[in-house]
Design a protein around this motif. Structure first.
Motif, PDB file in Angstrom:
ATOM      1  N   MET A  91     -69.315 -39.578  93.666  1.00 14.76           N
ATOM      2  CA  MET A  91     -69.437 -40.005  92.269  1.00 14.76           C
ATOM      3  C   MET A  91     -70.680 -40.857  92.074  1.00 14.76           C
ATOM      4  O   MET A  91     -71.083 -41.612  92.967  1.00 14.76           O
ATOM      5  CB  MET A  91     -68.214 -40.839  91.842  1.00 14.76           C
ATOM      6  N   THR A  92     -71.259 -40.775  90.890  1.00 15.82           N
ATOM      7  CA  THR A  92     -72.377 -41.652  90.561  1.00 15.82           C
ATOM      8  C   THR A  92     -71.882 -43.096  90.434  1.00 15.82           C
ATOM      9  O   THR A  92     -70.675 -43.356  90.372  1.00 15.82           O
ATOM     10  CB  THR A  92     -73.028 -41.247  89.230  1.00 15.82           C
ATOM     11  N   VAL A  93     -72.830 -44.013  90.383  1.00 16.34           N
ATOM     12  CA  VAL A  93     -72.490 -45.426  90.201  1.00 16.34           C
ATOM     13  C   VAL A  93     -71.675 -45.611  88.922  1.00 16.34           C
ATOM     14  O   VAL A  93     -70.652 -46.295  88.911  1.00 16.34           O
ATOM     15  CB  VAL A  93     -73.786 -46.262  90.162  1.00 16.34           C
ATOM     16  N   GLN A  94     -72.135 -44.973  87.831  1.00 18.72           N
ATOM     17  CA  GLN A  94     -71.421 -45.117  86.552  1.00 18.72           C
ATOM     18  C   GLN A  94     -69.991 -44.590  86.657  1.00 18.72           C
ATOM     19  O   GLN A  94     -69.048 -45.219  86.169  1.00 18.72           O
ATOM     20  CB  GLN A  94     -72.170 -44.350  85.457  1.00 18.72           C
ATOM     21  N   ASP A  95     -69.822 -43.443  87.301  1.00 20.37           N
ATOM     22  CA  ASP A  95     -68.476 -42.859  87.416  1.00 20.37           C
ATOM     23  C   ASP A  95     -67.585 -43.703  88.326  1.00 20.37           C
ATOM     24  O   ASP A  95     -66.371 -43.787  88.097  1.00 20.37           O
ATOM     25  CB  ASP A  95     -68.570 -41.427  87.940  1.00 20.37           C
ATOM     26  N   ASN A  96     -68.163 -44.303  89.356  1.00 23.49           N
ATOM     27  CA  ASN A  96     -67.386 -45.211  90.210  1.00 23.49           C
ATOM     28  C   ASN A  96     -66.841 -46.380  89.398  1.00 23.49           C
ATOM     29  O   ASN A  96     -65.670 -46.736  89.508  1.00 23.49           O
ATOM     30  CB  ASN A  96     -68.254 -45.729  91.355  1.00 23.49           C
TER      31      ASN A  96
END
Length: 351
Positions: A91-96
């Protein structure tokens, strides 16, 4: 001020082994509270009991006045940041950061907005589309913090989150963590074995040993007025000298140091006889003709400081910390020196 976490006579047993012996603590709302102690003292066990990852054998834990007995971890108003950040690598940072918000049923626009706010708070807005593997250790730690803070928990639990970072990054993150706690107003409960971390960040500290709380207080309380030998020895450096106690009255003891010098000091015990005195190394100075005589054994150069080890009459040794910048002459090993102990620096300890 309201109490965020009220721990009442908490006991934790694993079979015949007791990990926590009737621990009681009242942690205030909006407080940075640290559980400090060596490995195996029970601090992480207590944190996991608050989170709901461990059951309580006896006693009670309340969050903002409500018992949490029987509440599953995901139903408690707390979040945890672990030593290993446990970010989702795909997952991307934003999705995390948004993951916990999705579990709570927030819409996609709400999740994006909240995740964006959290990333801005931890100074990672420019990294929103990166994967965790593309970040440094310190950046990954900040993502884990943002993810834990995104659902706006009432209490944030931190289990040695800085231990995987190098020294300079740990020092920088201490400042950021404290600032983050003040900005959010969330109660932080921080677990560490690092005394410097505890002293620099905490509003209050609970020093633990062998499943028991030894002392609770501010950093200054713990350092300047330890209640027993364990606390004095565990927090920073100290000299523990065996002394003869002649009298104790109204918290002030009259003791005799090795060599016969009499000294008045604060007392954590009213017991007479032979007990231990705590004196911090930076509170001892070299003075020509000082009341306490000693012989220098070692001199260690530490950059900004000099550490001297001197032997008193009777064989006990004293460490002395001196500012290096102001010194023009350093005594060599074998030199006879006079020592002066600052007024109020010595403390008689309970064993």
């Amino acid at each position: 001020m309201s109490i965020a976490v009220d721990i009442r006579s908490a006991v934790k047993r694993y079979g015949t082994f007791t990990a926590l012996h009737g621990v009681s603590l009242a942690i205030d709302d909006n407080e940075f509270f640290t559980l400090l102690g060596p490995s195996g003292c029970g601090k992480t066990t207590l944190l996991r009991m608050i989170a709901g990852f461990e059951g309580i054998t006896d006693g009670e834990i309340l969050l903002f006045g409500q018992t949490i007995a029987g509440l599953e971890p995901n139903h408690r108003p707390v979040n945890t940041v672990f030593q290993q950040y446990a970010l989702f690598p795909h997952m991307t940072v934003q999705d995390n950061v948004a993951f916990g918000l999705k579990m709570k049923g927030l819409s996609a626009p709400e999740r994006r907005a909240r995740a964006g706010q959290m990333l801005e708070m931890v100074h990672l807005s420019a990294f929103a589309d990166r994967l965790p593997s593309q970040l440094s250790g310190g950046q990954q730690q900040r993502v884990a913090l943002a993810r834990a803070l995104a659902p706006a928990p009432k209490v944030l639990l931190l289990d040695e989150p800085l231990s995987a970072l190098d020294l300079k990054l740990r020092q920088a993150m201490r400042v950021e963590l404290k600032q983050l706690q003040e900005d959010t107003g969330i109660t932080f409960i921080f677990v560490t074995h690092d005394q410097e971390e505890a002293l620099t960040m905490s509003d209050r500290i609970a020093v633990m040993s062998a499943g028991r709380v030894q002392q609770v207080g501010t950093a200054r309380d713990i350092y300047e007025a330890p209640v027993n030998r364990f606390v004095a020895d565990f927090i920073g450096e100290t000299n523990l000298l065996e002394v003869d106690v002649q009298s104790v009255s109204n918290g002030v003891a009259q003791v005799t140091l090795p060599g016969g010098h009499r000294l008045a000091c604060s007392a954590a015990t009213d017991a007479l006889g032979r007990h231990h005195l705590s004196i911090r190394p930076e509170r001892v100075s070299l003075v020509a003709g000082g009341d306490v005589q000693a012989v220098v054994q070692r001199v260690v150069y530490l950059g900004s400081d000099l550490q001297l080890v001197a032997r008193l009459e009777g064989g006990q040794e004293v460490q002395i910390r001196l500012q290096n910048a102001a010194r023009t002459e350093v005594p060599s090993p074998g030199s006879h020196v006079g020592l002066m102990i600052e007024a109020g620096a010595a403390r008689l300890l309970a064993d």
